[in-house]
Design a protein around this motif. Structure first.
Motif, short mmCIF file in Angstrom:
data_model
loop_
_atom_site.label_atom_id
_atom_site.label_comp_id
_atom_site.label_asym_id
_atom_site.label_seq_id
_atom_site.Cartn_x
_atom_site.Cartn_y
_atom_site.Cartn_z
N PHE A 179 -2.27 -5.67 7.35
CA PHE A 179 -1.10 -6.42 7.78
C PHE A 179 0.06 -5.46 8.00
CE2 PHE A 179 -3.44 -9.58 5.18
CZ PHE A 179 -3.66 -10.52 6.16
N ARG A 180 0.88 -5.76 8.98
CA ARG A 180 2.05 -4.94 9.25
C ARG A 180 3.19 -5.37 8.35
NH1 ARG A 180 3.48 -5.04 15.30
NH2 ARG A 180 4.10 -7.11 14.62
N SER A 181 3.95 -4.42 7.84
CA SER A 181 5.05 -4.73 6.93
C SER A 181 6.11 -5.61 7.60
CB SER A 181 5.68 -3.45 6.38
OG SER A 181 6.14 -2.64 7.43
N GLU A 182 6.32 -5.41 8.90
CA GLU A 182 7.34 -6.22 9.60
C GLU A 182 6.92 -7.69 9.73
OE1 GLU A 182 5.31 -3.61 12.80
OE2 GLU A 182 6.03 -3.36 10.75
N ASP A 183 5.65 -7.99 9.53
CA ASP A 183 5.17 -9.36 9.59
C ASP A 183 5.24 -10.08 8.25
OD1 ASP A 183 4.57 -9.22 12.31
OD2 ASP A 183 2.48 -8.63 11.96
N LEU A 184 5.63 -9.36 7.19
CA LEU A 184 5.58 -9.95 5.85
C LEU A 184 6.38 -11.25 5.73
CD1 LEU A 184 4.44 -9.88 3.07
CD2 LEU A 184 6.27 -8.30 2.40
N PRO A 185 7.60 -11.35 6.23
CA PRO A 185 8.31 -12.64 6.10
C PRO A 185 7.54 -13.79 6.77
CG PRO A 185 9.86 -10.91 6.70
CD PRO A 185 8.48 -10.31 6.81
N ALA A 186 6.96 -13.54 7.92
CA ALA A 186 6.20 -14.58 8.61
C ALA A 186 4.88 -14.89 7.87
CB ALA A 186 5.91 -14.16 10.05
N SER A 203 0.84 -1.19 0.00
CA SER A 203 0.00 0.00 0.00
C SER A 203 0.88 1.25 0.00
CB SER A 203 -0.91 0.01 1.23
OG SER A 203 -0.16 0.31 2.39
N SER A 204 0.25 2.39 -0.20
CA SER A 204 0.99 3.65 -0.17
C SER A 204 1.59 3.93 1.21
CB SER A 204 0.07 4.80 -0.59
OG SER A 204 -1.04 4.87 0.29
N THR A 205 1.07 3.26 2.23
CA THR A 205 1.60 3.43 3.59
C THR A 205 2.53 2.30 3.98
OG1 THR A 205 -0.38 2.38 4.48
CG2 THR A 205 -0.38 4.80 4.37
N GLY A 206 2.86 1.42 3.03
CA GLY A 206 3.83 0.35 3.27
C GLY A 206 3.26 -0.95 3.79
N HIS A 207 1.94 -1.08 3.85
CA HIS A 207 1.32 -2.31 4.34
C HIS A 207 1.20 -3.33 3.21
CE1 HIS A 207 0.28 -0.64 8.23
NE2 HIS A 207 -0.10 0.45 7.60
N PRO A 208 1.48 -4.61 3.50
CA PRO A 208 1.30 -5.65 2.48
C PRO A 208 -0.17 -5.79 2.08
CG PRO A 208 2.58 -6.47 4.36
CD PRO A 208 2.01 -5.14 4.75
N GLN A 222 -6.06 -14.54 11.12
CA GLN A 222 -6.08 -14.62 12.58
C GLN A 222 -4.71 -14.36 13.20
OE1 GLN A 222 -8.79 -14.69 14.48
NE2 GLN A 222 -9.92 -14.61 12.57
N ALA A 223 -3.67 -14.89 12.58
CA ALA A 223 -2.33 -14.77 13.15
C ALA A 223 -1.71 -13.39 12.95
CB ALA A 223 -1.41 -15.83 12.54
N PHE A 224 -1.99 -12.74 11.82
CA PHE A 224 -1.27 -11.51 11.49
C PHE A 224 -2.14 -10.30 11.20
CE2 PHE A 224 1.26 -15.17 10.02
CZ PHE A 224 2.37 -15.00 10.82
N GLY A 225 -3.43 -10.51 11.00
CA GLY A 225 -4.30 -9.41 10.62
C GLY A 225 -4.63 -8.46 11.77
N GLN A 226 -4.59 -7.18 11.46
CA GLN A 226 -5.04 -6.15 12.38
C GLN A 226 -6.47 -5.81 11.94
OE1 GLN A 226 -2.63 -5.19 14.80
NE2 GLN A 226 -1.57 -6.88 13.79
N HIS A 227 -7.45 -6.36 12.65
CA HIS A 227 -8.85 -6.21 12.25
C HIS A 227 -9.43 -4.92 12.80
CE1 HIS A 227 -9.26 -10.35 10.68
NE2 HIS A 227 -8.27 -10.58 11.53
N ALA A 228 -10.30 -4.30 11.99
CA ALA A 228 -10.95 -3.06 12.40
C ALA A 228 -12.25 -2.92 11.60
CB ALA A 228 -10.04 -1.86 12.16
N ASN A 229 -12.98 -1.89 11.90
CA ASN A 229 -14.18 -1.56 11.15
C ASN A 229 -14.04 -0.14 10.62
OD1 ASN A 229 -16.27 -3.67 11.10
ND2 ASN A 229 -16.02 -3.57 13.32
N SER A 230 -14.32 0.02 9.34
CA SER A 230 -14.31 1.34 8.72
C SER A 230 -15.72 1.90 8.80
CB SER A 230 -13.89 1.20 7.25
OG SER A 230 -14.26 2.34 6.52
N VAL A 231 -15.83 3.17 9.05
CA VAL A 231 -17.14 3.82 9.13
C VAL A 231 -17.90 3.64 7.82
CG1 VAL A 231 -18.32 6.03 9.41
CG2 VAL A 231 -16.37 5.47 10.86
#
Length: 160
Positions: free
Chosen positions: A129-136, A19-24, A112-121
Protein backbone atom coordinates in the motif's frame (compact mmCIF):
# COMPACT_ATOMS: atom_id res chain seq x y z
CA UNK A 1 -3.68 -15.06 -7.04
CA UNK A 2 -5.13 -16.12 -3.65
CA UNK A 3 -6.66 -13.22 -1.80
CA UNK A 4 -8.81 -12.74 1.25
CA UNK A 5 -11.78 -15.07 1.43
CA UNK A 6 -12.65 -14.24 5.03
CA UNK A 7 -16.31 -13.21 5.33
CA UNK A 8 -16.92 -9.67 6.51
CA UNK A 9 -18.48 -11.04 9.69
CA UNK A 10 -15.03 -12.15 10.88
CA UNK A 11 -12.81 -10.03 13.12
CA UNK A 12 -13.22 -6.30 12.68
CA UNK A 13 -9.86 -5.08 14.00
CA UNK A 14 -6.64 -4.57 12.09
CA UNK A 15 -3.36 -3.36 13.53
CA UNK A 16 -1.39 -0.80 11.54
CA UNK A 17 2.30 -0.08 11.49
CA UNK A 18 4.67 1.23 8.85
CA UNK A 19 7.38 -0.61 6.94
CA UNK A 20 10.99 0.55 6.94
CA UNK A 21 10.24 2.14 3.56
CA UNK A 22 7.15 3.98 4.85
CA UNK A 23 4.46 1.68 3.46
CA UNK A 24 1.40 0.91 5.62
CA UNK A 25 1.30 -2.65 6.97
CA UNK A 26 -1.99 -4.13 8.21
CA UNK A 27 -2.60 -7.39 10.03
CA UNK A 28 -5.05 -9.13 12.30
CA UNK A 29 -4.10 -8.60 15.96
CA UNK A 30 -2.93 -12.13 16.77
CA UNK A 31 -0.90 -12.39 13.57
CA UNK A 32 0.66 -8.96 14.07
CA UNK A 33 1.62 -9.61 17.69
CA UNK A 34 3.06 -13.04 16.88
CA UNK A 35 5.04 -11.76 13.91
CA UNK A 36 6.40 -8.80 15.86
CA UNK A 37 7.51 -10.97 18.78
CA UNK A 38 9.06 -13.51 16.41
CA UNK A 39 11.03 -10.81 14.57
CA UNK A 40 12.18 -9.39 17.89
CA UNK A 41 13.41 -12.84 18.95
CA UNK A 42 15.19 -13.41 15.63
CA UNK A 43 16.93 -10.06 15.69
CA UNK A 44 17.92 -9.88 19.36
CA UNK A 45 18.52 -13.39 20.72
CA UNK A 46 22.16 -14.19 21.31
CA UNK A 47 21.62 -17.79 22.49
CA UNK A 48 19.09 -20.51 21.74
CA UNK A 49 17.80 -20.24 25.31
CA UNK A 50 17.13 -16.52 24.81
CA UNK A 51 15.48 -17.21 21.44
CA UNK A 52 13.17 -19.77 23.04
CA UNK A 53 12.33 -17.40 25.93
CA UNK A 54 11.46 -14.54 23.55
CA UNK A 55 9.40 -16.57 21.08
CA UNK A 56 5.60 -16.80 21.25
CA UNK A 57 4.84 -20.33 22.55
CA UNK A 58 2.80 -21.52 19.56
CA UNK A 59 5.37 -20.21 17.08
CA UNK A 60 8.21 -21.80 19.05
CA UNK A 61 6.34 -25.12 18.97
CA UNK A 62 6.12 -24.82 15.16
CA UNK A 63 9.86 -24.15 14.94
CA UNK A 64 10.67 -27.14 17.13
CA UNK A 65 8.32 -29.36 15.12
CA UNK A 66 9.90 -28.21 11.84
CA UNK A 67 13.35 -28.99 13.22
CA UNK A 68 12.17 -32.41 14.36
CA UNK A 69 10.55 -33.05 10.95
CA UNK A 70 13.94 -32.24 9.34
CA UNK A 71 15.69 -34.61 11.77
CA UNK A 72 17.47 -31.64 13.33
CA UNK A 73 18.00 -31.18 17.03
CA UNK A 74 17.31 -27.89 18.75
CA UNK A 75 20.74 -26.58 19.80
CA UNK A 76 21.44 -26.42 23.52
CA UNK A 77 20.42 -23.29 25.35
CA UNK A 78 23.93 -21.84 25.67
CA UNK A 79 24.70 -22.28 21.96
CA UNK A 80 24.98 -19.03 20.04
CA UNK A 81 21.70 -18.40 18.23
CA UNK A 82 21.86 -18.55 14.44
CA UNK A 83 18.54 -17.88 12.67
CA UNK A 84 19.87 -19.65 9.57
CA UNK A 85 19.43 -22.95 11.47
CA UNK A 86 15.67 -22.41 11.78
CA UNK A 87 13.90 -24.31 8.98
CA UNK A 88 12.47 -21.93 6.39
CA UNK A 89 14.39 -18.85 7.54
CA UNK A 90 17.19 -18.91 4.97
CA UNK A 91 14.81 -19.38 2.04
CA UNK A 92 12.34 -16.73 3.21
CA UNK A 93 9.51 -19.13 4.09
CA UNK A 94 9.60 -18.25 7.80
CA UNK A 95 8.58 -16.09 9.56
CA UNK A 96 5.45 -15.00 7.73
CA UNK A 97 5.97 -12.31 5.10
CA UNK A 98 3.56 -9.46 5.78
CA UNK A 99 3.35 -8.40 2.12
CA UNK A 100 1.86 -11.83 1.42
CA UNK A 101 -0.10 -12.15 4.67
CA UNK A 102 -2.01 -8.96 3.92
CA UNK A 103 -3.57 -10.72 0.91
CA UNK A 104 -5.43 -12.96 3.38
CA UNK A 105 -6.09 -10.52 6.21
CA UNK A 106 -7.09 -7.24 4.55
CA UNK A 107 -10.61 -7.04 3.08
CA UNK A 108 -10.80 -7.68 -0.66
CA UNK A 109 -12.41 -4.28 -1.29
CA UNK A 110 -9.35 -2.53 0.17
CA UNK A 111 -6.90 -4.80 -1.65
CA UNK A 112 -8.60 -4.06 -4.97
CA UNK A 113 -8.95 -0.31 -4.44
CA UNK A 114 -5.54 0.48 -2.97
CA UNK A 115 -3.23 -2.52 -3.23
CA UNK A 116 -0.22 -2.52 -5.52
CA UNK A 117 -0.13 -6.21 -6.44
CA UNK A 118 3.04 -7.97 -7.55
CA UNK A 119 4.81 -11.30 -7.44
CA UNK A 120 8.01 -11.88 -5.51
CA UNK A 121 10.51 -14.31 -6.99
CA UNK A 122 10.93 -16.02 -3.62
CA UNK A 123 7.59 -15.57 -1.91
CA UNK A 124 4.97 -15.37 -4.65
CA UNK A 125 1.97 -13.01 -4.62
CA UNK A 126 2.25 -9.87 -2.52
CA UNK A 127 0.58 -6.53 -1.98
CA UNK A 128 1.89 -3.15 -0.96
CA UNK A 129 0.00 0.00 0.00
CA UNK A 130 1.16 3.52 -0.71
CA UNK A 131 1.58 5.79 2.32
CA UNK A 132 -0.33 8.60 0.60
CA UNK A 133 -3.37 6.30 0.38
CA UNK A 134 -3.45 5.64 4.13
CA UNK A 135 -6.25 8.13 4.97
CA UNK A 136 -8.44 6.65 2.23
CA UNK A 137 -7.56 3.09 3.29
CA UNK A 138 -8.55 3.85 6.88
CA UNK A 139 -11.79 5.49 5.71
CA UNK A 140 -12.68 2.48 3.53
CA UNK A 141 -11.92 0.07 6.37
CA UNK A 142 -14.14 2.13 8.69
CA UNK A 143 -16.95 1.96 6.10
CA UNK A 144 -16.54 -1.82 6.14
CA UNK A 145 -16.85 -1.86 9.93
CA UNK A 146 -13.16 -2.29 10.79
CA UNK A 147 -11.31 -0.59 13.59
CA UNK A 148 -7.73 0.26 12.71
CA UNK A 149 -5.41 0.54 15.69
CA UNK A 150 -2.08 2.22 15.03
CA UNK A 151 0.78 0.29 16.60
CA UNK A 152 4.11 1.89 15.67
CA UNK A 153 5.79 -0.38 18.25
CA UNK A 154 5.07 -3.48 16.15
CA UNK A 155 7.63 -4.89 13.76
CA UNK A 156 6.07 -6.83 10.91
CA UNK A 157 9.14 -7.20 8.70
CA UNK A 158 12.75 -8.25 9.18
CA UNK A 159 15.58 -5.77 8.79
CA UNK A 160 16.88 -5.80 5.26
Amino acid sequence: MKTNTTPLTATRTLLLTTSSTGHPLLALPDAAETLSATIHALETASTWAEFQRLMPPAELARVKQAMQDNDERTPSGSTAFDPELVPGFADGDWPAWIASTMLREVPEQVLQAFGQHANSVLNGPMVEFRSEDLPAIKARLAELGYTVIERPDLRMELEQ
